[in-house]
Write an enzyme that holds these catalytic residues in place. Structure first.
Site, short mmCIF file in Angstrom:
data_model
loop_
_atom_site.label_atom_id
_atom_site.label_comp_id
_atom_site.label_asym_id
_atom_site.label_seq_id
_atom_site.Cartn_x
_atom_site.Cartn_y
_atom_site.Cartn_z
N SER A 62 11.16 -14.70 -14.72
CA SER A 62 12.00 -14.62 -15.91
C SER A 62 12.23 -16.02 -16.47
O SER A 62 12.69 -16.91 -15.75
CB SER A 62 13.34 -13.98 -15.57
OG SER A 62 13.18 -12.62 -15.27
N ASP B 25 14.89 -12.25 -25.84
CA ASP B 25 15.48 -12.61 -24.54
C ASP B 25 15.28 -14.10 -24.24
O ASP B 25 14.46 -14.48 -23.42
CB ASP B 25 14.84 -11.74 -23.46
CG ASP B 25 15.62 -11.76 -22.15
OD1 ASP B 25 16.48 -12.65 -21.99
OD2 ASP B 25 15.38 -10.90 -21.30
N HIS C 290 18.88 -13.39 -20.29
CA HIS C 290 19.49 -12.82 -19.09
C HIS C 290 19.62 -13.84 -17.97
O HIS C 290 20.45 -13.70 -17.08
CB HIS C 290 18.76 -11.55 -18.63
CG HIS C 290 17.41 -11.75 -18.03
ND1 HIS C 290 16.23 -11.58 -18.73
CD2 HIS C 290 17.03 -12.05 -16.78
CE1 HIS C 290 15.20 -11.77 -17.94
NE2 HIS C 290 15.66 -12.06 -16.74
#
Length: 707
Positions: A635, A208, A72
């Site tokens: 992240s 991810d 992402h």
């Protein structure tokens, strides 16, 4: 049963201060020296971590500048490089050599070479109770001078930021690389598997991750993109440990957490819990429903909106979990209980005579701002959540150019450049989709703010028979802001009166005027007062709780947090296992669903149990959960074992613990990470990009022989 640590460790620690945590970290299981994690001589692991783009983290995983981050985090770059013919979301992307790596325009990564405490230099002689208007003028001048001097001395970039609400200042000495290239990107069926359904949830089944490479000039220093640049020669990169982990093993997350407000007062927390989050959730629910409908019906619209939707949905889901977590923990009540003890201490304390009035003043300020905070949130999420209204703000710049005293040729050239710069917006915009959003969000705004609407809104609405559909049809039919072609046509024969009477611009202008005249002045007073009180409150809290280990709120600067691999057990024994597997992914396969559709090749690999070196007894680990204190910005952060070796990539938090930006609950707060073995498996077996693995330093023990 084997005993293991059961507590989650709160805190996002500044790397130069880790010596203060050494005893606790050793007790938690740390097996390397603290100065291996961070030092100023270039040999610390801080040199293997990057701020990826403007708000994610990445880690260097090869001596040739290979960067691992989240899928992402790479979404925007993938979208910019994708097209209907090259759909990297559906098909993924795997460079087969360095020559196939794609430049990512505008993408940067930043290495932190050193972090230095400059508090004394910035605050020397500045009284604590000096109001911020005066204080800021002094502090800002000192910060600018210090940054300039340190940049000259070091030959690198320098950024000084406030910590502990402005009671401390630290300088980050850094290098930012500007030539970053796209290397590996699994399709959405792996990298975004589970979509909104699993986002902010545990268990997770998402691969991810994405891979990029840093390129440098001939001197191995930052350089603009050039065919002559070469892969960055990394002095530090992470060793990958593919032997796995077990529950109770120590973990560390090293990265750039974005924003937390751990020391927030109960009064300000009520704004989050009772006003801001509920408004944002309601508005985004309506918008996402519409976007999803159009995206599901048209692949071109899907490609236009997929990155935007991911961004909007991420906050939407997070805030829902945040509200649940704050309620379950009675976070407001617990902060009120702390504030009661603080008041008693402040009343008795003579060293900080101003401390006893802080909380009463904060309460008055916060409660007096309830209405204006709600109005502002509805404007941001409902009115400006309509893309056309927000985009209409460009008209202000166009009109300003026309009103300038520049020559006619210069004006024409400037208008052309401004219009051309809107290409990125219109590339990913669909007017019909946005028109439906307008009808829904404008109706919400009218419903919730009927007593405080801009006059133009009520007049225009009545002029269209109080019919949102008719009003929307008129706006999207007539406005020059609806497409770049219309905007170009206007720029070819510019007319400021036509622009100022444009239906979309009038919506933007009316709401902007109201904000400037009534809402923003009130919010400015409130925020100015609260910033002053919160700085003093932070200083007083540190004086009150002398035995507590304080850590500064996250501000997108380098931090380390540590905890243990641990299942989620909010109500007692572990509710879920601490690890998910590929078998669970395949079991969720739904060919009728965009978010649970497993790629055919991945299913084939699973059926054959063709995991290469990365499986464990016929099982392919996918994700795991641990008790590290993380936030947005983490992240893509490396998840390390007790020896500082890479075992995973952080990508999310559990729904029950998303309130950790305001309140940390050790039973519910968990970070979720991709198992590095799943990453390696996808690269090698699914992506056929084993050449990348050849660059990496991997520890992988041979399995014990069968007896």
């Amino acid at each position: 049963m084997t005993a293991f640590p059961t507590h989650a460790k709160e805190g996002m620690w500044l790397p130069p201060n880790l010596k203060n945590q050494e005893r606790d970290m050793k007790a938690a299981g740390l097996q390397i020296a603290i100065d291996k994690i961070y030092n100023e001589n270039g040999t610390g692991l801080n040199n293997a971590i990057v701020l990826f783009g403007k708000g994610c983290t990445g880690e260097v995983i090869s001596p040739k500048g290979l960067i691992l981050t989240n899928h992402h985090c790479g979404y925007g770059s993938a979208q910019a490089l994708s097209s209907p013919e090259k759909d990297y979301f559906a098909n993924g992307f795997w460079a087969k050599s360095m020559a196939e790596e794609l430049p990512c325009k505008g993408l940067t990564v930043t290495f932190i070479r050193r972090i230095e405490n400059v508090t004394q230099r910035i605050l020397d002689g500045v009284a604590d109770t000096l109001r911020d208007a005066v204080r800021d003028s002094i502090v800002n001048a000192r910060v600018a001078a210090a940054e300039k001097e340190m940049a000259k001395t070091t030959g690198m970039d320098v950024l000084i930021k406030p910590y502990f609400k402005g009671n401390e200042f630290w300088a980050a000495i850094s290098e930012t690389f500007r030539d970053i290239r796209f290397v590996g990107f699994p399709p959405n069926g792996i990298g975004a598997f589970g979509g909104d359904v699993e986002n902010w949830m545990w268990p997770r089944h998402t691969g991810d991750f994405s891979i990029f490479r840093v390129y440098a000039g001939p001197d191995n220093k930052p350089a603009d993109h050039s065919a002559n640049n070469r892969p960055y020669e990394a002095p530090q990169y992470f060793t990958i440990n593919a032997n796995g982990y077990k529950e109770g093993d120590m973990t560390m997350v090293y990265g750039f957490p974005g924003t937390t407000n751990q020391y927030i007062s109960s009064f300000a927390l009520k704004h989050v819990y009772n006003i801001m989050d509920p408004i944002s959730i309601e508005a985004r629910t309506r918008k996402l429903d519409i976007w999803t409908k159009y995206m599901n019906n048209d692949r071109d619209i899907f490609l236009k909106y997929t990155a935007k939707r991911a961004t909007v949905a991420n906050g939407w889901k997070k805030w829902q979990g945040e509200v649940v977590g704050l309620k379950l923990n009675n976070a407001t009540g617990k902060k009120q209980a702390y504030e009661a003890t603080f008041r008693k201490w402040a009343e008795a304390d003579n060293t900080l005579p101003w401390a006893d009035v802080l909380l009463p003043r904060m309460q008055i300020a916060a409660e007096g701002a309830d209405k204006v905070v709600a109005e502002e949130q509805y404007i941001k999420e409902a009115v400006l959540g309509i893309e056309l209204v927000q985009q209409a703000g460009i008209a202000e710049k166009l009109v300003a150019v026309m009103r300038s005293k520049l020559s006619a040729d210069t004006v024409k050239d400037s208008l052309g450049k401004l219009v051309a710069a809107q290409e990125a917006f219109y590339k990913n915009y669909d007017a019909n989709t946005d028109k439906d959003v307008f009808k829904t969000l404008m109706a919400l705004y009218f419903e919730k703010n009927s007593a405080s609407l801009p006059e133009y809104y009520t007049t225009a609405y009545r002029a269209h028979g109080q019919d949102m559909g008719k009003w929307a049809d008129d706006i999207y039919t007539s406005s020059v802001m609806v497409s770049q072609d219309r905007l170009k046509a206007w720029a070819a024969q510019p007319d400021s009166a036509k622009l100022q009477n444009d239906a979309a611009y009038r919506l933007y202008d009316a709401i902007s005027r109201m904000r400037k005249q009534r809402i923003q002045p009130a919010l400015t007073v409130y925020n100015t007062d609260m910033r002053f009180y919160e700085r003093l409150y932070m200083k007083a809290r540190m004086a009150h709780d002398k035995k507590r280990e304080f850590y500064p709120d996250a501000n997108l600067t380098l931090r380390l947090t540590y905890g243990h691999v641990k299942g989620l057990d909010p109500d007692g024994p572990a509710k879920y296992a601490y690890q998910t597997t590929l078998g669970e992914v395949v079991a969720l396969d739904d060919t009728a669903s965009d978010v649970f559709k497993v790629p055919a090749k991945l299913k084939e690999l699973y059926e054959r149990k063709d995991y290469g070196r990365w499986g464990v007894n016929g099982v392919m680990p996918v994700a795991f959960v641990a008790s590290n204190h993380t936030s947005g910005g983490n992240s893509g952060s490396p998840v390390l074992n007790a020896r500082g070796e890479l075992i995973g990539t952080n990508f999310d938090r559990a729904y029950e613990g998303t309130m950790s930006d305001y309140y940390f609950d050790p039973n519910r707060c968990r970070n979720i990470s991709v198992d590095i073995r799943y990453t390696l498996f996808v690269i090698e077996k699914f992506g056929d990009a084993g050449w990348l693995i050849d660059e990496m330093k991997i520890i992988k023990n041979k399995p014990a022989p069968k007896k």
